[in-house]
Design a protein around this motif. Structure first.
Motif, mmCIF file in Angstrom:
data_model
loop_
_atom_site.group_PDB
_atom_site.id
_atom_site.type_symbol
_atom_site.label_atom_id
_atom_site.label_comp_id
_atom_site.label_asym_id
_atom_site.label_seq_id
_atom_site.Cartn_x
_atom_site.Cartn_y
_atom_site.Cartn_z
ATOM 1 N N SER A 67 0.825 -1.217 0.000
ATOM 2 C CA SER A 67 0.000 0.000 0.000
ATOM 3 C C SER A 67 0.851 1.256 0.000
ATOM 4 O O SER A 67 0.342 2.354 0.217
ATOM 5 N N GLN A 68 2.163 1.097 -0.204
ATOM 6 C CA GLN A 68 3.132 2.204 -0.194
ATOM 7 C C GLN A 68 3.181 2.915 1.155
ATOM 8 O O GLN A 68 3.488 4.094 1.245
ATOM 9 N N GLN A 69 2.879 2.169 2.229
ATOM 10 C CA GLN A 69 2.965 2.683 3.585
ATOM 11 C C GLN A 69 4.263 2.182 4.210
ATOM 12 O O GLN A 69 4.646 1.041 4.007
ATOM 13 N N PRO A 70 4.922 3.024 5.017
ATOM 14 C CA PRO A 70 6.152 2.581 5.686
ATOM 15 C C PRO A 70 5.860 1.420 6.648
ATOM 16 O O PRO A 70 4.845 1.425 7.342
ATOM 17 N N GLN A 71 6.743 0.440 6.637
ATOM 18 C CA GLN A 71 6.604 -0.728 7.499
ATOM 19 C C GLN A 71 8.005 -1.187 7.872
ATOM 20 O O GLN A 71 8.971 -0.872 7.170
ATOM 21 N N TYR A 72 8.133 -1.940 8.976
ATOM 22 C CA TYR A 72 9.445 -2.491 9.297
ATOM 23 C C TYR A 72 9.308 -3.888 9.871
ATOM 24 O O TYR A 72 8.274 -4.257 10.418
ATOM 25 N N ILE A 73 10.364 -4.662 9.698
ATOM 26 C CA ILE A 73 10.447 -6.017 10.216
ATOM 27 C C ILE A 73 11.724 -6.097 11.037
ATOM 28 O O ILE A 73 12.795 -5.703 10.570
ATOM 29 N N VAL A 74 11.618 -6.603 12.271
ATOM 30 C CA VAL A 74 12.788 -6.804 13.120
ATOM 31 C C VAL A 74 13.317 -8.206 12.835
ATOM 32 O O VAL A 74 12.579 -9.190 12.935
ATOM 33 N N MET A 75 14.583 -8.282 12.462
ATOM 34 C CA MET A 75 15.203 -9.559 12.131
ATOM 35 C C MET A 75 16.071 -10.048 13.288
ATOM 36 O O MET A 75 16.666 -9.260 14.005
ATOM 37 N N ALA A 76 16.141 -11.370 13.422
ATOM 38 C CA ALA A 76 16.974 -12.024 14.425
ATOM 39 C C ALA A 76 18.111 -12.757 13.710
ATOM 40 O O ALA A 76 18.019 -13.038 12.506
ATOM 41 N N PRO A 77 19.187 -13.090 14.427
ATOM 42 C CA PRO A 77 20.305 -13.797 13.802
ATOM 43 C C PRO A 77 19.840 -15.080 13.112
ATOM 44 O O PRO A 77 18.965 -15.794 13.620
ATOM 45 N N GLY A 78 20.414 -15.339 11.930
ATOM 46 C CA GLY A 78 20.057 -16.536 11.176
ATOM 47 C C GLY A 78 18.853 -16.346 10.275
ATOM 48 O O GLY A 78 18.403 -17.296 9.646
ATOM 49 N N GLN A 79 18.326 -15.132 10.190
ATOM 50 C CA GLN A 79 17.184 -14.877 9.312
ATOM 51 C C GLN A 79 17.629 -14.174 8.041
ATOM 52 O O GLN A 79 18.572 -13.396 8.035
ATOM 53 N N LYS A 80 16.891 -14.463 6.968
ATOM 54 C CA LYS A 80 17.126 -13.853 5.654
ATOM 55 C C LYS A 80 15.803 -13.255 5.202
ATOM 56 O O LYS A 80 14.774 -13.941 5.196
ATOM 57 N N LEU A 81 15.824 -11.976 4.837
ATOM 58 C CA LEU A 81 14.627 -11.290 4.387
ATOM 59 C C LEU A 81 14.795 -10.889 2.928
ATOM 60 O O LEU A 81 15.834 -10.362 2.549
ATOM 61 N N VAL A 82 13.766 -11.183 2.127
ATOM 62 C CA VAL A 82 13.752 -10.762 0.729
ATOM 63 C C VAL A 82 12.607 -9.764 0.583
ATOM 64 O O VAL A 82 11.465 -10.065 0.908
ATOM 65 N N TYR A 83 12.939 -8.564 0.110
ATOM 66 C CA TYR A 83 11.958 -7.507 -0.122
ATOM 67 C C TYR A 83 11.865 -7.255 -1.620
ATOM 68 O O TYR A 83 12.868 -7.021 -2.285
ATOM 69 N N TYR A 84 10.641 -7.343 -2.154
ATOM 70 C CA TYR A 84 10.394 -7.095 -3.575
ATOM 71 C C TYR A 84 9.870 -5.671 -3.713
ATOM 72 O O TYR A 84 8.722 -5.381 -3.372
ATOM 73 N N SER A 85 10.706 -4.774 -4.221
ATOM 74 C CA SER A 85 10.367 -3.350 -4.237
ATOM 75 C C SER A 85 9.227 -3.015 -5.197
ATOM 76 O O SER A 85 8.516 -2.032 -4.983
ATOM 77 N N GLN A 86 9.012 -3.807 -6.233
ATOM 78 C CA GLN A 86 7.950 -3.509 -7.193
ATOM 79 C C GLN A 86 6.557 -3.676 -6.606
ATOM 80 O O GLN A 86 5.652 -2.917 -6.915
ATOM 81 N N ASN A 87 6.377 -4.683 -5.736
ATOM 82 C CA ASN A 87 5.044 -4.904 -5.160
ATOM 83 C C ASN A 87 4.988 -4.727 -3.646
ATOM 84 O O ASN A 87 3.941 -4.872 -3.037
ATOM 85 N N GLY A 88 6.123 -4.413 -3.023
ATOM 86 C CA GLY A 88 6.150 -4.147 -1.585
ATOM 87 C C GLY A 88 6.005 -5.378 -0.710
ATOM 88 O O GLY A 88 5.815 -5.275 0.491
ATOM 89 N N LYS A 89 6.136 -6.557 -1.268
ATOM 90 C CA LYS A 89 5.984 -7.806 -0.495
ATOM 91 C C LYS A 89 7.337 -8.247 0.057
ATOM 92 O O LYS A 89 8.385 -7.901 -0.468
ATOM 93 N N THR A 90 7.269 -9.041 1.132
ATOM 94 C CA THR A 90 8.483 -9.561 1.755
ATOM 95 C C THR A 90 8.343 -11.052 2.021
ATOM 96 O O THR A 90 7.238 -11.577 2.146
ATOM 97 N N GLU A 91 9.481 -11.715 2.120
ATOM 98 C CA GLU A 91 9.563 -13.112 2.541
ATOM 99 C C GLU A 91 10.662 -13.195 3.592
ATOM 100 O O GLU A 91 11.752 -12.662 3.381
ATOM 101 N N LEU A 92 10.374 -13.852 4.716
ATOM 102 C CA LEU A 92 11.347 -13.997 5.797
ATOM 103 C C LEU A 92 11.634 -15.478 5.991
ATOM 104 O O LEU A 92 10.709 -16.281 6.155
ATOM 105 N N TYR A 93 12.911 -15.841 5.950
ATOM 106 C CA TYR A 93 13.333 -17.230 6.070
ATOM 107 C C TYR A 93 14.273 -17.395 7.261
ATOM 108 O O TYR A 93 14.979 -16.473 7.628
ATOM 109 N N THR A 94 14.301 -18.613 7.797
ATOM 110 C CA THR A 94 15.342 -18.987 8.749
ATOM 111 C C THR A 94 16.385 -19.744 7.947
ATOM 112 O O THR A 94 16.049 -20.659 7.203
ATOM 113 N N THR A 95 17.638 -19.326 8.073
ATOM 114 C CA THR A 95 18.697 -19.946 7.289
ATOM 115 C C THR A 95 19.461 -20.961 8.114
ATOM 116 O O THR A 95 19.499 -20.883 9.339
ATOM 117 N N SER A 96 20.071 -21.913 7.430
ATOM 118 C CA SER A 96 20.972 -22.851 8.088
ATOM 119 C C SER A 96 22.396 -22.340 7.873
ATOM 120 O O SER A 96 22.615 -21.396 7.132
#
Length: 174
Positions: free
Chosen positions: A117-146
């Motif tokens: 919605s083009q509104q500011p948002q934030y995600i707090v990440m913890a160690p071992g996490q990987k975040l992918v942000y898609y700037s065209q649609n504003g969506k995110t994916e958060l993963y736990t990495t090995s």
């Protein structure tokens, strides 16, 4: 290549790293940054405000010197920012790519972005996490990495053990 620019009475420095190379940059506050190939890092010669802000186009591994008085901010061309006090993380944010990828190794980061919605948002990440942000649609994916999926720089610093070399072939062109 290093370029020096004046910005509001603060001398700005720009480091561009050609494809196939990496460069270690030490900032005025003691923060170290490994800048990957085909990447540009812009930063002030000294940090005078309440924040320590750098701009990244490309990929870099940050080992941020802790300073509770001055937040450290990595700004990208994708209307996103990574805000920290002291931590270790990797950011991949090439201007020509849609996504910004942040992998946290140690500490905690706030990843700020504009949502769908083009509104500011934030995600707090913890160690071992990987975040992918898609700037065209504003969506995110958060993963736990090995440990096998950790950042390129962490692998590089460990001298490329043979079991991870095959996972690095995508980086060889950068």
């Amino acid at each position: 290549m290093i370029q020096v620019l004046q910005k509001e009475d603060i001398e700005m420095q720009t480091v561009y790293v050609p494809a196939g190379q990496r460069t270690l940059v030490t900032l005025a506050d003691g923060t170290t940054v490994w800048v990957n190939g085909k990447s540009t890092l812009t930063f002030p010669s000294h940090f005078s405000s309440r924040t320590r802000t750098v701009e990244l186009d490309g990929e870099a591994y940050f080992d941020v010197r802790k300073n509770p008085e001055k937040q450290f901010v990595v700004s990208t061309a994708h209307q996103s920012a990574i805000k920290v006090l002291g931590t270790k993380f990797n950011v991949k944010a090439y201007k020509e790519a849609d996504e910004v990828i942040t992998t946290l190794v140690e500490g905690k980061v706030n990843f700020e972005f504009n949502n769908a919605s083009q509104q500011p948002q934030y995600i707090v990440m913890a160690p071992g996490q990987k975040l992918v942000y898609y700037s065209q649609n504003g969506k995110t994916e958060l993963y736990t990495t090995s440990w096998r999926e950790r950042t390129f720089m962490e692998r590089w610093q460990n001298h490329f053990p043979s079991n991870v070399i095959t996972g690095c072939t995508g980086y060889l062109g950068r």
